[in-house]
Design a protein around this motif. Structure first.
Motif, short mmCIF file in Angstrom:
data_model
loop_
_atom_site.label_atom_id
_atom_site.label_comp_id
_atom_site.label_asym_id
_atom_site.label_seq_id
_atom_site.Cartn_x
_atom_site.Cartn_y
_atom_site.Cartn_z
N ARG A 285 0.83 -1.20 0.00
CA ARG A 285 0.00 0.00 0.00
C ARG A 285 0.88 1.26 0.00
NH1 ARG A 285 -5.35 -0.72 2.44
NH2 ARG A 285 -4.98 1.00 3.88
N ASN A 286 1.93 1.24 0.82
CA ASN A 286 2.83 2.38 0.88
C ASN A 286 3.60 2.56 -0.43
OD1 ASN A 286 2.19 3.12 3.52
ND2 ASN A 286 3.69 1.73 4.41
N ARG A 287 3.98 1.44 -1.03
CA ARG A 287 4.71 1.55 -2.31
C ARG A 287 3.80 2.12 -3.40
NH1 ARG A 287 6.87 3.18 -5.72
NH2 ARG A 287 8.37 2.29 -7.22
N LEU A 288 2.55 1.73 -3.38
CA LEU A 288 1.60 2.23 -4.36
C LEU A 288 1.40 3.74 -4.21
CD1 LEU A 288 -0.20 1.14 -6.64
CD2 LEU A 288 -1.99 0.74 -4.94
N LEU A 289 1.31 4.19 -2.96
CA LEU A 289 1.17 5.63 -2.72
C LEU A 289 2.43 6.38 -3.16
CD1 LEU A 289 -0.55 5.54 0.77
CD2 LEU A 289 -1.58 6.35 -1.35
N ASP A 290 3.60 5.81 -2.91
CA ASP A 290 4.85 6.44 -3.35
C ASP A 290 4.86 6.59 -4.87
OD1 ASP A 290 5.78 6.65 -0.78
OD2 ASP A 290 7.00 4.82 -0.86
N TRP A 291 4.41 5.54 -5.57
CA TRP A 291 4.36 5.61 -7.04
C TRP A 291 3.47 6.76 -7.50
CZ3 TRP A 291 -0.28 5.00 -9.66
CH2 TRP A 291 -0.19 5.04 -11.06
N ALA A 292 2.28 6.88 -6.89
CA ALA A 292 1.35 7.93 -7.30
C ALA A 292 1.95 9.31 -7.09
CB ALA A 292 0.04 7.79 -6.52
N ARG A 293 2.70 9.50 -6.02
CA ARG A 293 3.33 10.80 -5.76
C ARG A 293 4.47 11.05 -6.73
NH1 ARG A 293 3.27 8.69 0.35
NH2 ARG A 293 1.13 9.31 0.92
N GLU A 294 5.21 10.01 -7.06
CA GLU A 294 6.35 10.17 -7.96
C GLU A 294 5.91 10.59 -9.36
OE1 GLU A 294 8.10 6.35 -7.73
OE2 GLU A 294 8.85 6.62 -5.67
N VAL A 295 4.81 10.02 -9.84
CA VAL A 295 4.37 10.31 -11.22
C VAL A 295 3.24 11.32 -11.26
CG1 VAL A 295 5.08 7.99 -11.96
CG2 VAL A 295 2.68 8.41 -11.32
N ASP A 296 2.88 11.87 -10.08
CA ASP A 296 1.73 12.77 -9.97
C ASP A 296 0.50 12.08 -10.58
OD1 ASP A 296 0.26 14.99 -9.25
OD2 ASP A 296 0.69 16.07 -11.11
N GLY A 297 0.29 10.85 -10.16
CA GLY A 297 -0.77 10.04 -10.73
C GLY A 297 -1.95 9.86 -9.79
N LEU A 298 -2.82 8.93 -10.16
CA LEU A 298 -4.07 8.71 -9.42
C LEU A 298 -4.28 7.22 -9.18
CD1 LEU A 298 -6.75 10.01 -8.32
CD2 LEU A 298 -7.75 9.40 -10.54
N ILE A 299 -4.61 6.88 -7.96
CA ILE A 299 -5.05 5.53 -7.60
C ILE A 299 -6.57 5.58 -7.44
CG2 ILE A 299 -4.92 3.67 -5.90
CD1 ILE A 299 -2.20 4.95 -5.03
N VAL A 300 -7.27 4.75 -8.16
CA VAL A 300 -8.73 4.65 -8.03
C VAL A 300 -9.02 3.44 -7.14
CG1 VAL A 300 -10.93 4.41 -9.22
CG2 VAL A 300 -9.03 5.64 -10.32
N GLU A 301 -9.59 3.70 -5.98
CA GLU A 301 -9.86 2.65 -5.00
C GLU A 301 -11.33 2.24 -5.07
OE1 GLU A 301 -9.21 1.77 -0.21
OE2 GLU A 301 -9.08 3.82 -0.98
N ASP A 302 -11.58 1.03 -5.55
CA ASP A 302 -12.93 0.47 -5.61
C ASP A 302 -13.16 -0.35 -4.35
OD1 ASP A 302 -15.32 -0.74 -6.14
OD2 ASP A 302 -14.70 -1.74 -7.98
N ASP A 303 -13.88 0.23 -3.40
CA ASP A 303 -14.13 -0.43 -2.11
C ASP A 303 -15.48 -1.15 -2.19
OD1 ASP A 303 -13.43 -1.13 0.47
OD2 ASP A 303 -14.29 0.66 1.37
N TYR A 304 -15.56 -2.14 -3.08
CA TYR A 304 -16.84 -2.73 -3.47
C TYR A 304 -17.49 -3.55 -2.36
CZ TYR A 304 -14.34 -7.14 -4.10
OH TYR A 304 -13.59 -8.27 -3.88
N ASP A 305 -16.70 -4.12 -1.43
CA ASP A 305 -17.31 -4.89 -0.35
C ASP A 305 -16.59 -4.65 0.98
OD1 ASP A 305 -14.92 -6.23 -0.64
OD2 ASP A 305 -15.78 -8.22 -0.95
#
Length: 495
Positions: A285-305
């Protein structure tokens, strides 16, 4: 049977009354599932509502002939109603022939009642010839809290200002946005600002809105989990964006393939990955957030259940760690009913106004009365009660599924069962090859979704890997379906 996740839970310790109910034919959990709405009816109608609910449960086949009901004392304690109401209901339905009783022998569902064909009532439509449908994605629609919803509807209409019936704020009714913000913050750890929360027609519209916003920023591709939900690809394609499948490992979305892909947005299900059932590790989870900050990107979180957890504490939403790089989506499709078309989207501040403008041109907003009813349920505690009710029912069904697989398919490995509404079952090679197994199942009227249908999965061994939905099936349907699967192995097929 072994499990790559945690073992099925037997649930929390029962008090005396509930233990009594369990000894009386295992009806204790079913009593909550079937009769709780009647117990919540106004006092002057509670007795009649209880009789009606019991009668309908027998008539529909959800209480099968020969089922032993709990004692009047145990059921009254379970439902928190007077024992006299339960005794009167038992006596009335016995007089009508729905129940039978004998001195000292308890109360039973009468064998004289003939229920409609399996699944003919309160289930999603099935294809012709399908007897049991294990495909995932649908909750039990018969658990929808009709009594509570109707009561809230009457209450809302009585006090809703005339102005609220005009064209709504495209973000959603303020009362619902306030209620959802408090709920998501409390239950899922979401950083929820009501002014940035947009009420949508389910997660599907939330994904489409995000797709248009990303396309407007020049993004032509978005990463999706593989295996994952095929619907994600279709929804982004409708906004002109190509979906790029990205592999998973034991901790979640693999980091290096994500970096190499060059995408700057990715759709994830980190709390309970669909379909594998894994929860992303804290490190991933932390690595994913680091990636989004590095590329100024977006994580779309589908909290379906995200609200359905059985054997572990709920995993908080990723969005709470970085609201400016995570867009959060969810809905009531699994907790109430997909037909309500009520969901929500929390996007980064830089995207919010664009999303609101797009929502306005799409449909001018969701129906105001339905939004007000949902807000009322949340604020008055009815929605939390519904979640507890569903959690009890779905845990029982999950345990029924794992037990049936153990009995009829020894050696099966079941994973992803600590949470959610589906399980992954990997059957030993002796039950394969998979195409033959699936053909036999179809011939027996059993609808299945193999793991390979979710993309990103290839295997050359003879194992059969299935994504089995259980929430929409009553326990006896689950047992019947697994038995029919086992029986189908004797059928000859030609492929």
């Amino acid at each position: 049977m072994t499990s790559s996740g945690t073992n099925p839970a037997t649930g929390p310790p029962m008090d005396g009354a509930r233990a009594d109910s369990a000894r009386n034919g295992g009806f204790g959990s079913a009593a909550w599932e079937l009769l709780l709405p009647a117990a919540e009816a106004p006092a002057r109608r509670r007795g009649r509502a209880l009789q009606s609910a019991l009668r309908e449960a027998v008539r529909s086949g959800r209480l099968v002939p020969g089922t032993r009901l709990p004692s009047s004392r145990a059921l009254a304690a379970d439902l928190r109603v007077s024992r006299g109401l339960v005794t009167e209901a038992y006596e009335q339905l016995t007089a009508e022939g729905y129940l039978r009783s004998g001195r000292g022998a308890g109360t039973w569902v009468s064998e004289s009642v003939r229920a409609p064909a399996l699944g003919a009532r309160d289930r999603a439509p099935r294809a012709p010839g399908v007897r049991v449908d294990f495909r995932p994605g649908t909750p039990d629609l018969s658990l929808f809290p009709r009594t509570a919803w109707a009561a809230a509807h009457r209450s809302v209409l009585a006090r809703l200002p005339h102005a609220s019936l005009g064209y709504p704020d495209p973000r959603g009714l303020p009362a619902l946005r306030d209620a959802l913000a408090a709920l998501l913050s409390r239950r899922r750890g979401v950083a929820a600002d009501p002014e940035r929360l947009v009420v949508c027609s389910g997660v599907a519209q939330a994904m489409t809105l995000l797709g248009f916003a990303l396309h407007g920023r020049g993004m032509g591709a978005v990463g999706v989990e593989a295996p994952g939900s095929p619907e994600h690809c279709e929804l982004f394609a409708s906004a002109g964006i190509t979906a790029v499948g990205l592999p998973l490992d034991a901790e979640g979305l693999a980091a290096e393939p994500l970096v190499r892909s060059g995408v700057r947005a990715v759709v994830t299900t980190p709390a309970h990955q669909f379909p594998t059932g894994i929860a992303y590790s804290a490190r991933r989870r932390n690595r994913l957030l680091d990636w989004a900050r590095e590329v100024d990107g977006l994580i779309v979180e589908d909290d379906y259940d995200g609200d359905f957890r059985y054997d572990r504490a709920a995993v908080g939403a990723l969005q709470g760690l970085d609201p400016e790089h995570v867009a959060y989506t969810g809905s009531v499709s699994k907790s109430l009913a997909p037909g309500l078309r009520l969901g929500w989207l929390l996007a980064p501040a830089a995207m919010t106004e664009e999303i609101i403008a797009r929502k306005r041109t799409m449909d001018l907003g969701n129906p105001a009365v339905d939004q007000a009813v949902l807000a009322d349920l949340i604020v008055r505690g009815g929605y939390d009660r519904q979640l507890r009710r569903c959690q009890r029912a779905y845990r029982e069904r999950r345990d029924t599924l794992t037990s049936a697989l153990t009995e009829h398919f020894p050696g099966t490995e079941v994973s992803g069962i600590a949470a959610g509404l589906h399980a992954i079952a990997e059957l030993p090679e002796r039950y394969g090859p998979e195409p033959v197994f699936l053909a036999r199942a179809a011939g027996a009227g059993i609808a299945l979704r193999p793991l390979s249908a979710c993309g990103g999965v290839t295997h050359e061994d003879g194992a059969v890997r299935l994504v089995l939905g259980y929430a929409h099936l009553a326990p006896h349907e689950i047992e019947t379906g697994v038995r029919l699967l086992a029986d189908s192995r004797r059928c000859r097929v030609f492929i």
